[in-house]
Design a protein around this motif. Structure first.
Motif, PDB file in Angstrom:
ATOM      1  N   GLN A  52       0.833  -1.205   0.000  1.00  0.00           N
ATOM      2  CA  GLN A  52       0.000   0.000   0.000  1.00  0.00           C
ATOM      3  C   GLN A  52       0.870   1.258   0.000  1.00  0.00           C
ATOM      4  N   LYS A  53       1.917   1.258   0.800  1.00  0.00           N
ATOM      5  CA  LYS A  53       2.816   2.408   0.886  1.00  0.00           C
ATOM      6  C   LYS A  53       3.525   2.643  -0.447  1.00  0.00           C
ATOM      7  N   GLN A  54       4.047   1.580  -1.040  1.00  0.00           N
ATOM      8  CA  GLN A  54       4.782   1.687  -2.290  1.00  0.00           C
ATOM      9  C   GLN A  54       3.860   2.110  -3.445  1.00  0.00           C
ATOM     10  N   LYS A  57       2.880   5.821  -3.117  1.00  0.00           N
ATOM     11  CA  LYS A  57       3.985   6.691  -3.520  1.00  0.00           C
ATOM     12  C   LYS A  57       4.076   6.782  -5.040  1.00  0.00           C
ATOM     13  N   LYS A  63      -1.736   7.214   1.366  1.00  0.00           N
ATOM     14  CA  LYS A  63      -2.002   5.795   1.653  1.00  0.00           C
ATOM     15  C   LYS A  63      -3.450   5.569   2.049  1.00  0.00           C
TER      16      LYS A  63
END
Length: 82
Positions: A52-54, A57, A63
């Protein structure tokens, strides 16, 4: 990292193929499929959080705007952008 901001439309869904416990984090788009490799292990949601973070970004969104619709325990996941 791959730039995916052109895909960041509210309400759109993204199919993501995940490889946990990889040597390094990476993101590629192959034939319309987003492939994400994360170093996190698939335990207690760690890999999902890393994905989710990647993905957030790469899309250029927060997020919190990415919702995991399907695939919490599988390698193929469906995210929705709110």
């Amino acid at each position: 990292m791959c730039e995916l901001s052109h895909m960041a439309r509210p309400g759109s869904t993204l199919v993501v193929r995940v490889t946990p416990k990889a040597a390094r984090n990476s993101l590629q788009v192959e034939d319309g499929l987003i492939r994400i490799h994360v170093t996190a292990a698939p335990e207690r949601g760690k890999a999902n959080a890393a994905v989710q973070k990647q993905l957030a970004k790469a899309l250029g969104v927060a997020k919190s705007r990415l919702v995991l619709v399907r695939g919490e325990t599988t390698r193929t996941k469906l995210f929705r952008i709110d």
